[in-house]
Design a protein around this motif. Structure first.
Motif, PDB file in Angstrom:
ATOM      1  N   MET A  17      40.083 -14.820  13.080  1.00  0.00           N
ATOM      2  CA  MET A  17      39.690 -13.415  13.154  1.00  0.00           C
ATOM      3  C   MET A  17      38.270 -13.276  13.700  1.00  0.00           C
ATOM      4  SD  MET A  17      39.630 -10.463  10.226  1.00  0.00           S
ATOM      5  CE  MET A  17      38.179 -11.073   9.435  1.00  0.00           C
ATOM      6  N   ALA A  18      37.369 -14.145  13.261  1.00  0.00           N
ATOM      7  CA  ALA A  18      35.989 -14.090  13.751  1.00  0.00           C
ATOM      8  C   ALA A  18      35.930 -14.348  15.251  1.00  0.00           C
ATOM      9  CB  ALA A  18      35.128 -15.108  13.008  1.00  0.00           C
ATOM     10  N   VAL A  19      36.689 -15.325  15.710  1.00  0.00           N
ATOM     11  CA  VAL A  19      36.744 -15.611  17.153  1.00  0.00           C
ATOM     12  C   VAL A  19      37.310 -14.404  17.890  1.00  0.00           C
ATOM     13  CG1 VAL A  19      37.879 -17.043  18.904  1.00  0.00           C
ATOM     14  CG2 VAL A  19      36.865 -18.104  16.898  1.00  0.00           C
ATOM     15  N   ILE A  23      35.339 -12.310  20.854  1.00  0.00           N
ATOM     16  CA  ILE A  23      35.939 -12.181  22.182  1.00  0.00           C
ATOM     17  C   ILE A  23      36.245 -10.716  22.476  1.00  0.00           C
ATOM     18  CG2 ILE A  23      38.026 -12.702  23.528  1.00  0.00           C
ATOM     19  CD1 ILE A  23      37.951 -15.487  22.312  1.00  0.00           C
ATOM     20  N   GLY A  24      36.711  -9.980  21.484  1.00  0.00           N
ATOM     21  CA  GLY A  24      36.984  -8.554  21.674  1.00  0.00           C
ATOM     22  C   GLY A  24      35.741  -7.768  22.028  1.00  0.00           C
ATOM     23  N   ILE A  95      42.053   3.160  27.167  1.00  0.00           N
ATOM     24  CA  ILE A  95      43.340   2.938  27.838  1.00  0.00           C
ATOM     25  C   ILE A  95      43.398   1.536  28.441  1.00  0.00           C
ATOM     26  CG2 ILE A  95      44.758   3.659  29.798  1.00  0.00           C
ATOM     27  CD1 ILE A  95      43.910   6.560  29.112  1.00  0.00           C
ATOM     28  N   ILE A  96      42.303   1.100  29.055  1.00  0.00           N
ATOM     29  CA  ILE A  96      42.292  -0.232  29.656  1.00  0.00           C
ATOM     30  C   ILE A  96      42.377  -1.315  28.582  1.00  0.00           C
ATOM     31  CG2 ILE A  96      40.873  -1.862  30.968  1.00  0.00           C
ATOM     32  CD1 ILE A  96      39.934   0.531  32.648  1.00  0.00           C
ATOM     33  N   VAL A  97      41.630  -1.167  27.502  1.00  0.00           N
ATOM     34  CA  VAL A  97      41.683  -2.148  26.417  1.00  0.00           C
ATOM     35  C   VAL A  97      43.078  -2.169  25.790  1.00  0.00           C
ATOM     36  CG1 VAL A  97      40.817  -2.705  24.106  1.00  0.00           C
ATOM     37  CG2 VAL A  97      39.220  -2.115  25.920  1.00  0.00           C
ATOM     38  N   ALA A  98      43.672  -1.004  25.557  1.00  0.00           N
ATOM     39  CA  ALA A  98      45.019  -0.936  24.977  1.00  0.00           C
ATOM     40  C   ALA A  98      46.035  -1.598  25.898  1.00  0.00           C
ATOM     41  CB  ALA A  98      45.408   0.514  24.705  1.00  0.00           C
TER      42      ALA A  98
END
Length: 152
Positions: A17-19, A23-24, A95-98
């Motif tokens: 989750m931390a990684v 990255i997110g 929208i792009i991230v989704a």
């Protein structure tokens, strides 16, 4: 307590989750730059040289009277603004991230489906007694429930 905390942190799902969060966050920065620096300038040019980051409506003027050349100038004067351009940029970012997350999840689901189809099904380890219908081991020669002799 420190030992328990260390055990919690070192569990695999917490590290994963931390990684993912790191990255997110960096991916969010890339998408923001893509929208602000690559996508919105040509769209603004097509719409008559509109700079979306400075597209706003003044709800109440600030201490210095308008008109204001840019959103930063309006905020500096204390004006209350409705920031439509920044909102449009944020919606496009979302929208792009989704879409990117959807594509990643779709690829992972396909890989998992391919992995499941490659795994052979395990041979059954039990069978049903033809006399009493109880579940017995496939290796049994006599039913433990009704003591009937079973044919091979």
């Amino acid at each position: 307590m420190l030992k328990d905390f260390k055990a919690f942190i070192m569990r695999g799902n917490v590290v994963d989750m931390a990684v993912g969060v790191v990255i997110g966050a960096s991916f969010g920065g890339i998408v923001k730059s893509l929208v602000d620096d690559v996508l919105m300038p040509p769209i603004g040019l097509l719409l008559g040289r509109v700079d979306f980051s400075n597209l706003y409506l003044i709800l109440r003027e600030g201490t210095a009277p308008g008109p204001y050349a840019a959103l930063a100038e309006a905020k500096k004067a204390g004006a209350v603004t409705l920031n439509l351009g920044l909102f449009a940029n944020t919606v496009i970012n979302f929208i792009i991230v989704a879409l990117a997350i959807f594509l990643v999840v779709r690829a992972v689901n396909r890989l998992q489906a391919m992995q499941k189809s490659k795994e052979p099904e395990a041979a059954p380890s039990t069978r049903e007694c033809p006399f009493c219908a109880s579940t017995i081991s496939i290796k049994a020669v006599r039913c433990p429930q009704c003591t009937s002799a079973l044919a091979e």
